[in-house]
Design a protein around this motif. Sequence first.
Motif, PDB file in Angstrom:
ATOM      1  N   GLU A 141       0.828  -1.208   0.000  1.00 52.98           N
ATOM      2  CA  GLU A 141       0.000   0.000   0.000  1.00 52.98           C
ATOM      3  C   GLU A 141       0.860   1.254   0.000  1.00 52.98           C
ATOM      4  N   TRP A 168      -7.079 -10.517  -0.971  1.00 49.28           N
ATOM      5  CA  TRP A 168      -6.398  -9.363  -0.394  1.00 49.28           C
ATOM      6  C   TRP A 168      -6.024  -8.371  -1.491  1.00 49.28           C
ATOM      7  N   ASN A 171      -9.057  -6.501  -2.835  1.00 45.39           N
ATOM      8  CA  ASN A 171      -9.497  -5.456  -1.908  1.00 45.39           C
ATOM      9  C   ASN A 171      -8.574  -4.239  -1.960  1.00 45.39           C
ATOM     10  N   LEU A 172      -7.265  -4.499  -2.089  1.00 51.01           N
ATOM     11  CA  LEU A 172      -6.300  -3.405  -2.196  1.00 51.01           C
ATOM     12  C   LEU A 172      -6.556  -2.585  -3.455  1.00 51.01           C
ATOM     13  N   LYS A 174      -9.336  -2.351  -5.181  1.00 52.34           N
ATOM     14  CA  LYS A 174     -10.627  -1.667  -5.079  1.00 52.34           C
ATOM     15  C   LYS A 174     -10.522  -0.424  -4.199  1.00 52.34           C
ATOM     16  N   ALA A 175      -9.772  -0.538  -3.103  1.00 50.49           N
ATOM     17  CA  ALA A 175      -9.643   0.585  -2.174  1.00 50.49           C
ATOM     18  C   ALA A 175      -8.949   1.781  -2.810  1.00 50.49           C
ATOM     19  N   HIS A 176      -8.068   1.503  -3.792  1.00 50.48           N
ATOM     20  CA  HIS A 176      -7.297   2.578  -4.420  1.00 50.48           C
ATOM     21  C   HIS A 176      -7.681   2.797  -5.874  1.00 50.48           C
ATOM     22  N   ASN A 177      -8.806   2.223  -6.285  1.00 45.60           N
ATOM     23  CA  ASN A 177      -9.326   2.407  -7.634  1.00 45.60           C
ATOM     24  C   ASN A 177      -8.294   2.017  -8.701  1.00 45.60           C
TER      25      ASN A 177
END
Length: 390
Positions: A141, A168, A171-172, A174-177
Amino acid sequence: MPDKKTHFETDAIRIQTPTTGEREHSTPLYMTSSFTFESAEHARAMFAKEIEGNVYSRYSNPNTDEFIAKMCRMEGADMGVATSSGMAGVFGCLAGILNQGDHVLASRSLFGSSHQILSQILPRWGISFTYADVGQTDSWEELIKPNTKMLFLETPSNPGLDLIDLEWAGNLAKAHNLIFVVDNCFATPYLQRPIEFGADLVQHSATKFIDGQGRAIGGVIVGSETYMEKIQFFTRHTGPALSPFNAWLFSKSLETLPVRMDRHCDNAETLAGFLGVHKNVNFVKYPFHKDHPQIELAMRQMEGGGGVVCFEIKGGYEKATSFIDNIKILSRSANLGDTRTIVTHPASTTHSKLTEEERELVGITPGLIRIAVGLENSADIVGDVKQALE
């Protein structure tokens, strides 16, 4: 086309181009460069995309359409593109979407040619990248920049068989587009379906397990319509089209993918078990082997361990090359996914263009051997490896 509720094995066999007036049972070859129009208006409407159909085999062909339809169903994708090689597929995923100034976060454990695209080709157009270490996912991240547009990885990796938790990673992304791209070549959709874990695009070298018999070169990209439309535009106009003949071969090969992969997995697990206790072996890596550090993850996101085993032979480069030279039955080649078991020394072949430091970072030591386990009798595979080791 079969109902969506049918099983993987049925889809692999029953998704088929509609029959012609000849009522053929097996899809024929459509070896034509172009297609005719009924009238000037028909041609205009086809080029305007007001109606569907085939115009030119660089764009589409019944054979490539059938192959793509199967791969989309197997991976759970909206649409796809077939390419002239697996690396054309990798390049299509990257160049078809990214723009000048974009940044890619990629797993360090990648195939050698994928590394060359990221490090030598894309920077010419102002596209940068950063590698993230598989064993240090807590730091990924922190490596994401304001201009990061894509997360690119392969799991299991080539050749070290490192795994990345797809849930994982999804999700990473998706969280940061981020556009999440997975090279699923080693596992195939029979063993692993990254889209179920959040992947936007999945790429394959169809040359490997998809064909399964070492006959043809090709690739395929499947994924969400949002990104596939851009990739389709890029590949149509830059021209890395898959030939109708190779598409026909791949589609027919998919009919036996499940039974082949079951045998690949069984043989590979047997070989890994033998290597795991051999006195001349430092370590063995196979996703479903008890000593793999990520076996729990493998069993959570894969249906089987796949057909590739790697191990480090004691004695380094000299012993590794001696082992390869003493093989009697198995093949010495840089390919994988064949019916024939193939032995490769990655440091001097597939990953030789990496620096020594780059190879060390992903565990490609001078003594590392990659074995793409084929469909021969497992006793014969183990026997040949045993005599070459000793």
